[in-house]
Design a protein around this motif. Sequence first.
Motif, PDB file in Angstrom:
ATOM      1  N   ILE A  82       1.036  -1.218  -0.028  1.00  0.00           N
ATOM      2  CA  ILE A  82      -0.129  -0.003   0.043  1.00  0.00           C
ATOM      3  C   ILE A  82       0.826   1.267  -0.087  1.00  0.00           C
ATOM      4  N   GLY A  83       2.080   1.118   0.654  1.00  0.00           N
ATOM      5  CA  GLY A  83       3.021   2.427   0.680  1.00  0.00           C
ATOM      6  C   GLY A  83       3.633   2.699  -0.661  1.00  0.00           C
ATOM      7  N   PRO A 103       0.446  -1.281   8.132  1.00  0.00           N
ATOM      8  CA  PRO A 103       1.675  -1.699   7.739  1.00  0.00           C
ATOM      9  C   PRO A 103       2.774  -0.413   7.855  1.00  0.00           C
ATOM     10  N   SER A 104       4.091  -0.544   8.118  1.00  0.00           N
ATOM     11  CA  SER A 104       4.903   0.355   8.416  1.00  0.00           C
ATOM     12  C   SER A 104       5.187   1.374   7.125  1.00  0.00           C
ATOM     13  N   LEU A 109       3.148   7.507   2.255  1.00  0.00           N
ATOM     14  CA  LEU A 109       2.109   8.119   1.600  1.00  0.00           C
ATOM     15  C   LEU A 109       2.312   9.808   1.963  1.00  0.00           C
ATOM     16  N   LYS A 110       3.244  10.486   1.328  1.00  0.00           N
ATOM     17  CA  LYS A 110       3.512  11.860   1.743  1.00  0.00           C
ATOM     18  C   LYS A 110       2.664  12.826   1.525  1.00  0.00           C
ATOM     19  N   GLU A 111       1.898  12.495   0.220  1.00  0.00           N
ATOM     20  CA  GLU A 111       0.706  13.392  -0.255  1.00  0.00           C
ATOM     21  C   GLU A 111      -0.638  13.315   0.369  1.00  0.00           C
ATOM     22  N   SER A 128       3.745   5.166  14.930  1.00  0.00           N
ATOM     23  CA  SER A 128       4.200   6.450  15.054  1.00  0.00           C
ATOM     24  C   SER A 128       4.610   7.075  13.489  1.00  0.00           C
ATOM     25  N   GLU A 129       4.606   6.197  12.855  1.00  0.00           N
ATOM     26  CA  GLU A 129       5.105   6.452  11.185  1.00  0.00           C
ATOM     27  C   GLU A 129       3.959   7.616  10.726  1.00  0.00           C
ATOM     28  N   LEU A 130       2.781   7.295  11.066  1.00  0.00           N
ATOM     29  CA  LEU A 130       1.572   8.334  10.681  1.00  0.00           C
ATOM     30  C   LEU A 130       2.193   9.884  10.911  1.00  0.00           C
TER      31      LEU A 130
END
Length: 274
Positions: A82-83, A103-104, A109-111, A128-130
């Motif tokens: 998905i990344g 999933p890490s 998905l920076k946009e 925390s990756e969010l």
Amino acid sequence: MKILKLIVLSFFITAYSFASVSQSEKEALIALYNATSGSQWNSTWDMDASINTWYGVKVENDKVVEINLQFNNLQGNLPEEIGNLVYLKKMNLGFNKLGGTLPSSIKNLKELRSLELFMNQFEGNIPSELGELTKLESLKLYSNKFEGHIPEALMRLTNLRELLLGSNFLTGTIPTNIYALSKLQKLSLMDNKLEGEIPVEIAQLTQLEELILSTNQLTGNLPLEFMGLKKLNTIMVSDNNLNQEYTSYSGKNLPSLLLMQTENATAILDIEKD
């Protein structure tokens, strides 16, 4: 000859109109389909058709920018692939049967402006990756099985307007640096296992319209500083371990009375109406 030219021209126009997305994005969509029992979806995908025609998928300039598959009977886990949807701006997978941990790779998905995963069965910690998705304006993770603390990393999402984490199993305290979310309009942490006092720093969220903290284990008092929240029109803090019981309430205008005692010692937050 003219007919041949028309056929060739028609071919190129069609190819341009239905130009495919990148291979990595296509593989990510296929992985999502396979990992969530795509053949059992309410509205499934024709894998032989152009991605432009796939239900819930929006493509702009040959890039996948939106996935909207709510109420579509997705079952299973989100795949790591998905990344690879790096141009995605919105993902709504609400009201499905998705589980497992996030999933890490979601950090890629920076946009992303809107991430809606509510009403599923996701579990584990909120990653925390969010916190790396700094363009996020809406984060809706309510009604899942998330546990652990609210990640401090989420306080880096300074473009957030909605943070809805209610109806999970979150523990610990509300981060005091929540004031960093200066654009926040809606904050819901209801129906968790949060403890400690309600941070007075919430009073610095001057754009706040809704504050929903009911059904936790919060202690202390409702900060008087909340009277300065000019746009606040809904507040719910009942069913906690606060020093007083507060009546949940909604109104249009500014708070006029705070902690007004009634005959039965129930405190009321009163917002005047027109």
